[in-house]
Design an enzyme around this catalytic site. Sequence first.
Site, PDB file in Angstrom:
ATOM      1  N   GLY A  45     -16.430   0.873  -1.401  1.00 35.44           N
ATOM      2  CA  GLY A  45     -16.819   2.094  -2.082  1.00 35.44           C
ATOM      3  C   GLY A  45     -18.289   2.018  -2.433  1.00 35.44           C
ATOM      4  O   GLY A  45     -18.833   0.927  -2.608  1.00 35.44           O
ATOM      5  N   GLN A  50     -25.755   3.965  -7.004  1.00 33.36           N
ATOM      6  CA  GLN A  50     -26.000   2.621  -6.475  1.00 33.36           C
ATOM      7  C   GLN A  50     -27.071   2.604  -5.391  1.00 33.36           C
ATOM      8  O   GLN A  50     -27.520   1.530  -4.990  1.00 33.36           O
ATOM      9  CB  GLN A  50     -24.705   2.023  -5.931  1.00 33.36           C
ATOM     10  CG  GLN A  50     -23.686   1.728  -7.018  1.00 33.36           C
ATOM     11  CD  GLN A  50     -22.442   1.126  -6.427  1.00 33.36           C
ATOM     12  OE1 GLN A  50     -21.565   1.834  -5.947  1.00 33.36           O
ATOM     13  NE2 GLN A  50     -22.374  -0.200  -6.447  1.00 33.36           N
ATOM     14  N   CYS A 104     -18.511  -5.633  -7.816  1.00 35.03           N
ATOM     15  CA  CYS A 104     -19.361  -4.465  -7.615  1.00 35.03           C
ATOM     16  C   CYS A 104     -20.594  -4.888  -6.824  1.00 35.03           C
ATOM     17  O   CYS A 104     -21.178  -5.935  -7.104  1.00 35.03           O
ATOM     18  CB  CYS A 104     -19.770  -3.891  -8.974  1.00 35.03           C
ATOM     19  SG  CYS A 104     -20.829  -2.434  -8.877  1.00 35.03           S
ATOM     20  N   LEU A 105     -20.986  -4.076  -5.855  1.00 36.84           N
ATOM     21  CA  LEU A 105     -22.162  -4.388  -5.054  1.00 36.84           C
ATOM     22  C   LEU A 105     -23.424  -4.477  -5.909  1.00 36.84           C
ATOM     23  O   LEU A 105     -24.346  -5.216  -5.578  1.00 36.84           O
ATOM     24  CB  LEU A 105     -22.357  -3.338  -3.953  1.00 36.84           C
ATOM     25  CG  LEU A 105     -21.248  -3.257  -2.902  1.00 36.84           C
ATOM     26  CD1 LEU A 105     -21.493  -2.093  -1.956  1.00 36.84           C
ATOM     27  CD2 LEU A 105     -21.120  -4.566  -2.145  1.00 36.84           C
ATOM     28  N   HIS A 146     -13.140   3.167 -10.063  1.00 45.45           N
ATOM     29  CA  HIS A 146     -14.340   2.323 -10.113  1.00 45.45           C
ATOM     30  C   HIS A 146     -15.576   3.121  -9.705  1.00 45.45           C
ATOM     31  O   HIS A 146     -16.601   3.096 -10.397  1.00 45.45           O
ATOM     32  CB  HIS A 146     -14.154   1.107  -9.192  1.00 45.45           C
ATOM     33  CG  HIS A 146     -15.329   0.193  -9.155  1.00 45.45           C
ATOM     34  ND1 HIS A 146     -15.335  -1.029  -9.792  1.00 45.45           N
ATOM     35  CD2 HIS A 146     -16.544   0.310  -8.556  1.00 45.45           C
ATOM     36  CE1 HIS A 146     -16.511  -1.614  -9.585  1.00 45.45           C
ATOM     37  NE2 HIS A 146     -17.252  -0.821  -8.830  1.00 45.45           N
ATOM     38  N   GLU A 147     -15.486   3.841  -8.588  1.00 40.65           N
ATOM     39  CA  GLU A 147     -16.644   4.609  -8.109  1.00 40.65           C
ATOM     40  C   GLU A 147     -16.949   5.787  -9.034  1.00 40.65           C
ATOM     41  O   GLU A 147     -18.111   6.092  -9.287  1.00 40.65           O
ATOM     42  CB  GLU A 147     -16.427   5.083  -6.665  1.00 40.65           C
ATOM     43  CG  GLU A 147     -16.271   3.968  -5.659  1.00 40.65           C
ATOM     44  CD  GLU A 147     -17.366   2.903  -5.710  1.00 40.65           C
ATOM     45  OE1 GLU A 147     -18.539   3.242  -5.995  1.00 40.65           O
ATOM     46  OE2 GLU A 147     -17.055   1.725  -5.467  1.00 40.65           O
ATOM     47  N   HIS A 150     -19.140   4.961 -11.904  1.00 37.52           N
ATOM     48  CA  HIS A 150     -20.576   4.927 -11.618  1.00 37.52           C
ATOM     49  C   HIS A 150     -21.221   6.286 -11.898  1.00 37.52           C
ATOM     50  O   HIS A 150     -22.369   6.352 -12.342  1.00 37.52           O
ATOM     51  CB  HIS A 150     -20.843   4.533 -10.163  1.00 37.52           C
ATOM     52  CG  HIS A 150     -20.790   3.068  -9.913  1.00 37.52           C
ATOM     53  ND1 HIS A 150     -21.660   2.160 -10.485  1.00 37.52           N
ATOM     54  CD2 HIS A 150     -19.966   2.332  -9.133  1.00 37.52           C
ATOM     55  CE1 HIS A 150     -21.392   0.952 -10.076  1.00 37.52           C
ATOM     56  NE2 HIS A 150     -20.349   1.015  -9.256  1.00 37.52           N
TER      57      HIS A 150
END
Length: 190
Positions: A45, A50, A104-105, A146-147, A150
Amino acid sequence: MIFPIVAYGDPVLRKVARPIEKDEFNLPELVENMYQTMYDSSGIGLAAPQIGQSIRLFVVDGTPLNEDEEEEDKDPSLEGFKKVFINPQVLEETGDEWAFEEGCLSIPGIRADVYRPEFIKIKYRDIDWNEHVDTFEGMAARIIQHEYDHLEGKLFTDYLPMLKRQMLKKRLTDITKGNVKVDYKMRFPK
């Protein structure tokens, strides 16, 4: 085009993202670039904040999570689960909360158990600007939650107990300073 992933500590990750107007961006190109960036980073995702864009857009592809699983262990919620969410709005989160180790990235090298509800009902637009109201469950719901966080300026670390966050403080500071090894492009706060 592959964008650098914005690292923990960048203010864009703490902003509430704004809605997108229909013809404001070349959405097919932006979405394709986001998918390329996500795949290059081995993610499932990616939210626009991000990549430094404080807009209400995220992409997901949970199908890789099923690739190495035996048939009986595959998560049915992830079958064909590749989607674009534009201007999403969570309508309802229900069901029992369950723990899963998230990462998380934007916060490389840190993973922790996060409890989230089992189901999510969400309204969103797709790449063709069609409106949908769908309910997702299990791992698909978790990826969306999660996304979506953000877009609300939240990170998975916000759900951790205070003691756990204190224990991670030095590692998080190191990420902010760029003292982290990753195999994808990142952009660190100045």
